[in-house]
Write a protein that holds these residues in place. Structure first.
Motif, mmCIF file in Angstrom:
data_model
loop_
_atom_site.group_PDB
_atom_site.id
_atom_site.type_symbol
_atom_site.label_atom_id
_atom_site.label_comp_id
_atom_site.label_asym_id
_atom_site.label_seq_id
_atom_site.Cartn_x
_atom_site.Cartn_y
_atom_site.Cartn_z
ATOM 1 N N LEU A 173 0.836 -1.197 0.000
ATOM 2 C CA LEU A 173 0.000 0.000 0.000
ATOM 3 C C LEU A 173 0.874 1.251 0.000
ATOM 4 O O LEU A 173 1.806 1.371 0.800
ATOM 5 N N SER A 174 0.565 2.187 -0.902
ATOM 6 C CA SER A 174 1.298 3.450 -0.977
ATOM 7 C C SER A 174 0.317 4.597 -1.151
ATOM 8 O O SER A 174 -0.754 4.438 -1.752
ATOM 9 N N LYS A 175 0.691 5.752 -0.608
ATOM 10 C CA LYS A 175 -0.096 6.965 -0.778
ATOM 11 C C LYS A 175 0.864 8.126 -0.981
ATOM 12 O O LYS A 175 1.757 8.364 -0.152
ATOM 13 N N VAL A 176 0.679 8.847 -2.098
ATOM 14 C CA VAL A 176 1.551 9.963 -2.440
ATOM 15 C C VAL A 176 0.713 11.220 -2.591
ATOM 16 O O VAL A 176 -0.333 11.213 -3.249
ATOM 17 N N TYR A 177 1.156 12.298 -1.930
ATOM 18 C CA TYR A 177 0.527 13.610 -2.073
ATOM 19 C C TYR A 177 1.447 14.465 -2.933
ATOM 20 O O TYR A 177 2.501 14.911 -2.466
ATOM 21 N N GLY A 178 1.079 14.666 -4.211
ATOM 22 C CA GLY A 178 1.965 15.377 -5.119
ATOM 23 C C GLY A 178 3.229 14.563 -5.322
ATOM 24 O O GLY A 178 3.202 13.479 -5.888
ATOM 25 N N SER A 179 4.343 15.091 -4.844
ATOM 26 C CA SER A 179 5.605 14.352 -4.916
ATOM 27 C C SER A 179 6.048 13.835 -3.556
ATOM 28 O O SER A 179 7.138 13.301 -3.413
ATOM 29 N N THR A 180 5.168 13.995 -2.544
ATOM 30 C CA THR A 180 5.528 13.601 -1.180
ATOM 31 C C THR A 180 4.869 12.275 -0.816
ATOM 32 O O THR A 180 3.646 12.187 -0.743
ATOM 33 N N PRO A 181 5.659 11.227 -0.575
ATOM 34 C CA PRO A 181 5.062 9.958 -0.151
ATOM 35 C C PRO A 181 4.688 9.997 1.324
ATOM 36 O O PRO A 181 5.494 10.385 2.167
#
Length: 337
Positions: free
Chosen positions: A7-15
């Motif tokens: 599972l991964s979640k990225v906000y823009g370029s910020t993980p």
């Protein structure tokens, strides 16, 4: 009961989280442990359908949190870090309201509300306005709304934050009483919470799960298990050389201790998991002609494990999902559900 894979979640370029993988067995309490900003809340929100993941999969009771979001929500009781309460409602009125939102049949609501009141020790507060309750009782109401529809899975995000010691013990005992009938994920950064409540631990740091096991096995495997501290008189190098080659000894470290007499020093001898070389340690020190003034057993604790796994890197950036969050507002109907 719960399976999380890559599972991964990225906000823009910020993980926020990266390649998070763990599972929770039916009836188990999993402690999701990590420093502030490590990604605990982001993971909880994805599991409860509050946020979509960027990649990876998560299933709850066999339902995918993305493909079958409503089915997952029906099977989860969620307590966010800030309990979703309506302060101008009574405790019982609020629980009836939440039960209706969560689809509990009208004929079953009185029994479900009564059961939640009893399990959370709120019967005597049923007619009290929520705004008049102490923080500890408001936390109980938050747990009651999470279990009012009798879900198989309960997700608790920092359930004891801000409570006094007595309230912490009460909430901790309540959570432990729910195990077995429910599968529980307990997100926290408070170490005693995990060791006293949880049957298994997943440690997350900088958005990645770095260890998963029972508290005892983590302490044994990652910090070398039990060992001994010695106060010895004589040649330090002789003591270190003799001890480090003993069977069952993992490491020998000289400790910095002020106030010892000349030619005395302290050593910490850590043993390999499953061994206890204490007798050989004492015999070796005495056989080498060194003075043995003190020898005591030491045991690794969860704090050592936590620091070992989370202090190697620089502090994590704050969890992006926590930014710009409104405070002290009544929840919407969706949040209350």
């Amino acid at each position: 009961m719960i399976t999380v894979e890559h599972l991964s979640k990225v906000y823009g370029s910020t993980p926020a989280i990266t390649d998070v993988t763990f599972s929770v067995e039916p009836g188990e309490i999993l402690g999701f442990l990590g420093p502030n900003g490590a990604g605990k809340t982001t993971t909880m929100r994805i599991l409860t359908g509050y946020l979509p993941a960027t990649s990876g999969t998560a299933t709850v009771a066999g339902f995918d949190v993305h493909e079958d979001s409503m089915a997952v929500r029906q099977r989860i009781g969620y307590l966010p870090e800030t309990p979703p309460l309506y302060p101008d409602m009574t405790v019982e009125g609020f629980l009836h309201f939440v039960a209706r939102l969560k689809g509990v049949a009208a004929g079953d609501r009185p029994q479900r509300v009564q059961s939640s009141l009893e399990r959370c020790n709120l019967v005597e507060r049923r007619d009290t306005l929520i705004r008049k309750l102490s923080k500890g009782f408001r936390q109980r109401v938050g747990i009651a709304q999470a279990i009012v529809h009798d879900p198989p899975v309960i997700v608790l995000d920092e359930p004891t934050v801000g409570l006094d010691p007595r309230q912490i013990i009460d909430v901790r005992n309540l959570i432990k009483s729910l195990a077995g009938d429910h599968t529980i994920i307990l997100s926290t950064h408070i170490l005693p919470e995990v060791s006293m409540t949880c049957s298994r631990v997943a440690i997350i740091n900088r958005g990645r799960v770095v260890a998963t096991n029972t508290p005892d096995r983590l302490m044994e495997d990652l910090s070398g298990g039990a060992g001994y501290e010695l106060e010895v008189e004589g040649e330090l190098l002789v003591a270190q050389e003799r001890l480090q080659y003993l069977a069952g000894v993992k490491s020998v470290t000289a400790l910095t201790v002020e106030g010892l007499p000349p030619h005395r020093y302290k050593l910490r001898v850590i043993s390999n998991p499953g061994t206890d070389p204490g007798r050989d340690i004492a015999a070796t020190v005495i056989g080498a002609g060194l003075g043995l003034y003190e020898m005591r057993r030491v045991q690794a604790d969860l704090e050592q494990v936590f620091l070992e796994l989370t202090m190697a890197d620089a502090p994590a950036d704050p969890d992006p999902s926590l930014s710009n969050e409104p405070q002290n507002q009544s929840p919407s109907q969706e949040e209350a559900a």
